[in-house]
Design a protein around this motif. Structure first.
Motif, PDB file in Angstrom:
ATOM      1  N   THR A 375       0.842  -1.203   0.000  1.00  0.00           N
ATOM      2  CA  THR A 375       0.000   0.000   0.000  1.00  0.00           C
ATOM      3  C   THR A 375       0.872   1.247   0.000  1.00  0.00           C
ATOM      4  N   PRO A 376       0.368   2.373  -0.534  1.00  0.00           N
ATOM      5  CA  PRO A 376       1.200   3.581  -0.659  1.00  0.00           C
ATOM      6  C   PRO A 376       1.390   4.302   0.678  1.00  0.00           C
ATOM      7  N   ILE A 377       2.551   4.901   0.826  1.00  0.00           N
ATOM      8  CA  ILE A 377       2.827   5.742   1.991  1.00  0.00           C
ATOM      9  C   ILE A 377       2.200   7.122   1.779  1.00  0.00           C
ATOM     10  N   ASP A 378       2.465   7.722   0.631  1.00  0.00           N
ATOM     11  CA  ASP A 378       1.825   8.979   0.244  1.00  0.00           C
ATOM     12  C   ASP A 378       0.660   8.653  -0.683  1.00  0.00           C
ATOM     13  N   SER A 379      -0.470   9.300  -0.488  1.00  0.00           N
ATOM     14  CA  SER A 379      -1.689   8.964  -1.215  1.00  0.00           C
ATOM     15  C   SER A 379      -1.524   9.174  -2.719  1.00  0.00           C
ATOM     16  N   ILE A 380      -2.318   8.440  -3.467  1.00  0.00           N
ATOM     17  CA  ILE A 380      -2.318   8.520  -4.926  1.00  0.00           C
ATOM     18  C   ILE A 380      -3.476   9.423  -5.341  1.00  0.00           C
ATOM     19  N   GLN A 381      -3.148  10.582  -5.879  1.00  0.00           N
ATOM     20  CA  GLN A 381      -4.157  11.600  -6.156  1.00  0.00           C
ATOM     21  C   GLN A 381      -4.229  11.907  -7.658  1.00  0.00           C
ATOM     22  N   GLY A 382      -5.407  12.378  -8.054  1.00  0.00           N
ATOM     23  CA  GLY A 382      -5.583  12.840  -9.428  1.00  0.00           C
ATOM     24  C   GLY A 382      -5.540  11.731 -10.451  1.00  0.00           C
ATOM     25  N   VAL A 383      -6.221  10.621 -10.171  1.00  0.00           N
ATOM     26  CA  VAL A 383      -6.262   9.496 -11.116  1.00  0.00           C
ATOM     27  C   VAL A 383      -7.395   9.713 -12.108  1.00  0.00           C
ATOM     28  N   SER A 384      -7.145   9.448 -13.370  1.00  0.00           N
ATOM     29  CA  SER A 384      -8.174   9.531 -14.402  1.00  0.00           C
ATOM     30  C   SER A 384      -7.963   8.385 -15.389  1.00  0.00           C
ATOM     31  N   TYR A 385      -8.910   8.236 -16.312  1.00  0.00           N
ATOM     32  CA  TYR A 385      -8.762   7.185 -17.321  1.00  0.00           C
ATOM     33  C   TYR A 385      -9.552   7.571 -18.561  1.00  0.00           C
ATOM     34  N   SER A 386      -9.237   6.884 -19.645  1.00  0.00           N
ATOM     35  CA  SER A 386      -9.960   7.063 -20.904  1.00  0.00           C
ATOM     36  C   SER A 386     -10.324   5.686 -21.448  1.00  0.00           C
ATOM     37  N   GLY A 387     -11.460   5.611 -22.154  1.00  0.00           N
ATOM     38  CA  GLY A 387     -11.898   4.346 -22.733  1.00  0.00           C
ATOM     39  C   GLY A 387     -12.674   3.520 -21.740  1.00  0.00           C
ATOM     40  N   THR A 388     -13.599   2.712 -22.263  1.00  0.00           N
ATOM     41  CA  THR A 388     -14.422   1.864 -21.397  1.00  0.00           C
ATOM     42  C   THR A 388     -14.273   0.372 -21.704  1.00  0.00           C
ATOM     43  N   LYS A 389     -13.885   0.011 -22.932  1.00  0.00           N
ATOM     44  CA  LYS A 389     -13.688  -1.404 -23.250  1.00  0.00           C
ATOM     45  C   LYS A 389     -12.345  -1.899 -22.738  1.00  0.00           C
ATOM     46  N   ARG A 390     -11.336  -1.059 -22.885  1.00  0.00           N
ATOM     47  CA  ARG A 390     -10.000  -1.381 -22.382  1.00  0.00           C
ATOM     48  C   ARG A 390      -9.460  -0.120 -21.738  1.00  0.00           C
ATOM     49  N   PRO A 391      -9.955   0.212 -20.551  1.00  0.00           N
ATOM     50  CA  PRO A 391      -9.623   1.508 -19.927  1.00  0.00           C
ATOM     51  C   PRO A 391      -8.108   1.699 -19.774  1.00  0.00           C
ATOM     52  N   ARG A 392      -7.664   2.888 -20.115  1.00  0.00           N
ATOM     53  CA  ARG A 392      -6.241   3.243 -19.965  1.00  0.00           C
ATOM     54  C   ARG A 392      -6.120   4.281 -18.858  1.00  0.00           C
ATOM     55  N   LEU A 393      -5.421   3.909 -17.781  1.00  0.00           N
ATOM     56  CA  LEU A 393      -5.306   4.753 -16.599  1.00  0.00           C
ATOM     57  C   LEU A 393      -4.214   5.814 -16.750  1.00  0.00           C
ATOM     58  N   ASN A 394      -4.473   6.954 -16.170  1.00  0.00           N
ATOM     59  CA  ASN A 394      -3.461   8.014 -16.024  1.00  0.00           C
ATOM     60  C   ASN A 394      -3.156   8.137 -14.539  1.00  0.00           C
ATOM     61  N   LEU A 395      -1.950   7.694 -14.147  1.00  0.00           N
ATOM     62  CA  LEU A 395      -1.570   7.635 -12.742  1.00  0.00           C
ATOM     63  C   LEU A 395      -0.406   8.589 -12.465  1.00  0.00           C
ATOM     64  N   PRO A 396      -0.364   9.183 -11.280  1.00  0.00           N
ATOM     65  CA  PRO A 396       0.736  10.106 -10.945  1.00  0.00           C
ATOM     66  C   PRO A 396       2.058   9.356 -10.788  1.00  0.00           C
ATOM     67  N   ASP A 397       3.146  10.132 -10.799  1.00  0.00           N
ATOM     68  CA  ASP A 397       4.475   9.518 -10.744  1.00  0.00           C
ATOM     69  C   ASP A 397       4.701   8.727  -9.468  1.00  0.00           C
ATOM     70  N   ASN A 398       4.111   9.166  -8.334  1.00  0.00           N
ATOM     71  CA  ASN A 398       4.409   8.453  -7.085  1.00  0.00           C
ATOM     72  C   ASN A 398       3.782   7.061  -7.050  1.00  0.00           C
ATOM     73  N   PHE A 399       2.885   6.754  -8.006  1.00  0.00           N
ATOM     74  CA  PHE A 399       2.373   5.380  -8.106  1.00  0.00           C
ATOM     75  C   PHE A 399       3.486   4.434  -8.558  1.00  0.00           C
ATOM     76  N   TYR A 400       4.404   4.925  -9.400  1.00  0.00           N
ATOM     77  CA  TYR A 400       5.478   4.091  -9.950  1.00  0.00           C
ATOM     78  C   TYR A 400       6.751   4.160  -9.107  1.00  0.00           C
ATOM     79  N   ASP A 401       6.692   4.837  -7.977  1.00  0.00           N
ATOM     80  CA  ASP A 401       7.839   4.946  -7.073  1.00  0.00           C
ATOM     81  C   ASP A 401       7.766   3.811  -6.057  1.00  0.00           C
ATOM     82  N   ASP A 402       8.651   2.804  -6.203  1.00  0.00           N
ATOM     83  CA  ASP A 402       8.609   1.636  -5.319  1.00  0.00           C
ATOM     84  C   ASP A 402       8.826   2.015  -3.862  1.00  0.00           C
ATOM     85  N   ALA A 403       9.611   3.050  -3.622  1.00  0.00           N
ATOM     86  CA  ALA A 403       9.871   3.473  -2.238  1.00  0.00           C
ATOM     87  C   ALA A 403       8.626   4.063  -1.579  1.00  0.00           C
ATOM     88  N   ASN A 404       7.597   4.361  -2.382  1.00  0.00           N
ATOM     89  CA  ASN A 404       6.361   4.923  -1.839  1.00  0.00           C
ATOM     90  C   ASN A 404       5.372   3.842  -1.415  1.00  0.00           C
TER      91      ASN A 404
END
Length: 855
Positions: A375-404
């Motif tokens: 689970t994240p240490i710092d919250s994951i904010q401002g998530v959005s997505y496009s498409g409904t059949k194969r949704p493509r997520l837009n995630l902030p950089d701290n989602f991809y930070d393993d140390a988080n």
């Protein structure tokens, strides 16, 4: 609206091609028959040497033609002529049959639009238990195709068969050396390559047998060994049916990205059959088959949840988990039977004792890691997505930070499921004559005793136990994921090392370890009476069968944080009749009709004796459920143009009573299992519902263009299409109105259209076959009984496969195969095609093989 993948052609085009192909396949042959109307049908003992596709076609059509009741058959040479790695995939080519896939591989079989649990599976006539804890259906991917001599699907039962087959009965038959002329053997090796994972996998098989002169009789010995070690993977994105359709724009509550970094499936199969023919009147047999299927899976997942449904283009903060699953699951099936047959004057006596066992063990050598959650240490904010059949997520950089991310939860578990059945049966048959008409009477009895047990042990660790190490201590490199950026994957070995430092027993989850354990004993006593009568070209078969079922269950009741033992019993009997008529209209044309009655007992999940009460919520099984009962009507015509060309049409109708569905009885004022439903805000269980019905038409045609000149004489076409329609209803309690209400649905698992079209070519040395398999959308599972927006459908599926082989010598053959040429994904949706429930891709698989055989 028919669902389809955006990469596919419109399904209406493919559907229309199948009946057209059937007609085209038969026009030349019909014309040939008209030019020479006196041409007799091939004699049964006519000498003709054929191999490959035409040999399979000739054998299958001959067996189908000779059968007293409606059967569809595929032999080993037909199974091996297509890239079908297990019994399930071989059956998908037959009229009226379709399959459910897991990770792209065929698994469960549906017959005429009925769910797999409504069918019966046997090995050499012995019923096969189910390895899964909540199923009766047997996942036929457990059985390697190399162990099989033939697959026989019976769609209209006779009284001497087990009655639990609303859809049909599938018999897996192994080879007998007494059916062969002289010694025989086959050795084959194959390598396969999956383009999604770039992995190469081996497969080996050896089979053979011969007869010996023993004590004045013939002893036949046949054996087979098969081994496959397959590595592959898949990429997945799914919402799991979390779409909310109440607002102006639908949005989902949860989405999951899955990367299966490693899937290894290892299959080992063994078969040994002994047949002793003492003389023409006395014969004995001993048949065995064993299969082991090990599924080793490592899966990474990103799970994103929103407090409120999020529509495309919107932005919200999210609760996020990154998960790792690492588990090994082994399934085993063993079947053995011994018996004899004796002819004494006009009587025939047959008897048989059998034992079959199926098991599933999760974590056989190393505890399965059901999940490790970061689970994240710092919250994951401002998530959005496009498409409904194969949704493509837009995630902030701290989602991809393993140390988080830190390790917050983990589970290790061991699961053990066993399903055993012991049986004995005896049959008597007497042949006689009624006014010069051949007739027979047959009667017998059967007893089976079945025990299904489940035992789960779960160890759960939370953040306090784990010390919250960060994810960068456990990660590998970036995931190779088809749908965009995924992030780094986890190293299962590193996570296991962390858990190895913790004390297991102090982290035993007693509630989860005990609440799902159960034992169910099911004893069936059956007896039947059947007669046959031949009047010129008409054969009649009729009779009755009675089956008495006794059920005893033992499980747990969990209430107020306390466990007590819960038991349940149920006894019922079913009297089932049948009548078959087979009329030889001409030398080449048969008409078949039948009325049969069959049943399907509830699955073990529905019968579970467990009761779970958590405050104002309850969940419990219903051991008092009645079995499904079906009245079945069949009418068909079959025209055999030659020994490798035929057309057929079969109408069928099923009236199904006691349809079972899941429902919520809270607030209804009813009593179940001693519980007052008014005491709960939620009470999930299973109930028998109203009647359901299913009707359909099967069309099939095959033709070898042997009369055409040159290479065209080696062309073969085989096509079938099944059109099905069903109607069922489920009931739920409307608390606002204070009454039960129902809504109409299709039977779960029923496709309106299923079909196959294969184009083949073969000459003395070369054989090629291109095969397409299609099934239209079907209802996968229902949501709220009163509201259709939560229903999940599997989209239509069309897959193209290719196989080829070349005889270098009379004994040596090389082969090349391609599975899933069109790279077809699995797609399921919620309510409407545009809204993803699951999208999963597997890639293509290429196989290169060599076979050395002597028959």
């Amino acid at each position: 609206m028919t669902a389809r993948d955006p990469m596919s052609h419109p399904p209406r085009v493919r559907t229309a091609l199948l009946p057209l192909a059937i007609a085209v396949a038969c026009i030349p042959a019909v014309g040939q028959a008209q030019q020479d109307p006196q041409t007799p049908a091939p004699a049964a003992d006519e000498e003709m040497v054929v191999v490959g596709q035409s040999a399979q076609l000739r054998r299958a059509l001959a067996d189908q033609r000779d059968a007293d009741n409606l059967q569809t058959i595929v032999h080993s040479d037909g199974i091996n002529s297509l890239p079908d790695s297990n019994a399930s995939e071989a059956l998908q080519r037959l009229p009226g049959l379709s399959i459910e896939r897991d990770q792209g591989e065929g698994r469960f079989v549906r017959v005429r639009g009925t769910a797999p649990n409504l069918n019966n599976t046997t090995i050499d006539g012995v019923r096969v238990p189910a390895p899964e804890d909540d199923q009766r259906a047997v996942a036929l991917d457990v059985l390697p195709s190399d162990l099989i001599d033939s697959l026989v699907v019976t769609k209209a039962l006779t009284p001497d068969m087990d009655a639990d087959a609303v859809g049909g009965s599938i018999d897996v038959r192994s080879v007998s050396a007494l059916d062969k002329e002289g010694p025989f053997y086959k050795v084959s090796g194959q390598g396969s390559h999956n383009d999604l994972t770039d992995e190469t996998s081996p497969k080996l098989a050896v089979s053979g047998g011969r007869t010996f002169n023993v004590a004045g009789g013939r002893l036949g010995v046949a054996a087979a060994v098969s081994y496959e070690d397959r590595d592959f993977g898949s990429d997945n994105i799914e919402t799991g049916g979390s779409w909310d359709f109440e607002g102006d724009t639908p949005g989902f509550d949860e989405i999951e990205q899955r990367d299966y970094t490693s899937i290894n499936r290892e299959r080992t199969g063994l078969a040994l059959n002994l047949d002793f023919e003492q003389d023409a009147a006395n014969r004995y047999h001993f048949r065995t088959m064993y299969s082991e299927f090990t599924d080793d899976e490592q899966r990474n997942a990103n799970v994103i949840e929103f407090d409120d449904p999020l529509a495309p283009g919107g932005t919200a903060d999210a609760e996020v988990e990154r998960e790792l699953k690492d588990r090994v699951e082994t399934q085993e099936i063993f079947s053995a039977k011994a018996g004899g047959e004796h002819i004494i004057d006009s009587w025939t006596l047959e008897y048989e004792a059998s034992y079959s066992e199926a098991s599933e063990e999760e974590g056989p050598d190393e505890l399965a890691m059901g999940e490790a959650i970061f689970t994240p240490i710092d919250s994951i904010q401002g998530v959005s997505y496009s498409g409904t059949k194969r949704p493509r997520l837009n995630l902030p950089d701290n989602f991809y930070d393993d140390a988080n991310f830190e390790l917050d939860e983990a589970e290790l578990e061991h699961g053990d499921v066993t399903d055993e059945e012991v049986g004995f049966k005896v049959d008597f048959k007497r042949d006689f004559v009624v006014n010069t008409n051949p007739a027979s009477v047959k009667f017998g009895a059967k007893r089976t005793e079945r025990t299904k047990e489940r035992d789960i042990t779960l160890y759960a660790f939370d953040g306090d136990d784990l010390g919250n190490p960060t994810a960068d201590n456990f990660t590998n490199g970036e995931a190779d994921w088809r749908f965009g950026r995924f992030g780094n994957t986890f190293n299962p070995g590193a996570v296991r090392e962390e858990l190895a430092n913790l004390d297991l027993e102090s982290n035993l989850d007693e509630e989860e370890s005990q609440i799902e354990d159960f034992r169910i004993d099911e004893d069936i006593s059956a007896g039947y009476l059947m007669g046959t009568l031949d009047i010129d070209d008409l054969r009649l078969i009729g009779g009755v069968r009675y089956e008495d079922t006794s059920l005893e269950g033992r499980g747990s009741r969990f209430e107020n944080d306390t466990f007590t033992t819960e038991t349940a019993t149920n006894d019922y009997g079913n009297l089932l009749g049948s009548l078959h008529a087979r009329y030889q209209l001409t030398d080449r044309t048969l008409i078949r009709s039948s009325f049969t009655q069959s049943l399907a007992r509830p699955v073990f999940e529905e019968l579970s004796p467990a009761i779970i009460i958590d405050g104002d919520e309850a969940e419990f099984g219903n051991p008092n459920l009645d079995p499904l009962e079906a009245d079945n009507l069949d009418l068909g015509i079959e025209h055999y143009i030659s020994d490798t060309s035929a057309v057929s049409a079969h109408l069928f109708y099923k009236d199904i009573k006691n349809f079972i569905f899941e429902t919520d009885l809270a607030g209804t004022g009813q009593t179940r299992r001693g519980l007052n439903m008014n005491d709960f805000d939620e009470a999930a269980t299973f109930e028998n519902g109203d009647d359901a019905d299913l009707m359909g038409l099967e069309l099939a045609g095959s033709h070898q263009f042997a009369s055409l000149p040159g290479v065209l004489g080696g062309v073969l076409v085989n096509a079938n299409v099944t059109l099905t329609d069903s109607d069922a209803s489920i009931t739920g309690f409307n608390a606002d109105e204070g009454r039960f209400e129902s809504r109409d649905i299709d039977l779960p698992g029923q496709s309106d259209v299923t079909g196959n079209l294969s184009l083949g070519y073969e000459d003395r040395n070369l054989s090629m076959r291109l095969a397409g398999n299609y099934k239209s959308e079907y209802l996968l599972e229902t949501g709220d009984p009163l509201e259709s927006t939560g229903d999940i459908y599997q989209s239509d599926h069309f897959q193209l496969d290719f196989s080829s082989s070349y005889y270098v010598t009379n004994e040596l053959q090389v082969s090349f195969e391609v599975t899933n040429i069109n790279d077809r994904p699995y797609y399921a949706y919620q309510n409407r095609e545009a809204y993803n429930a699951q999208h999963e891709e597997y890639g293509r698989t290429y196989r290169l093989g060599v076979t050395y055989a002597s028959f």
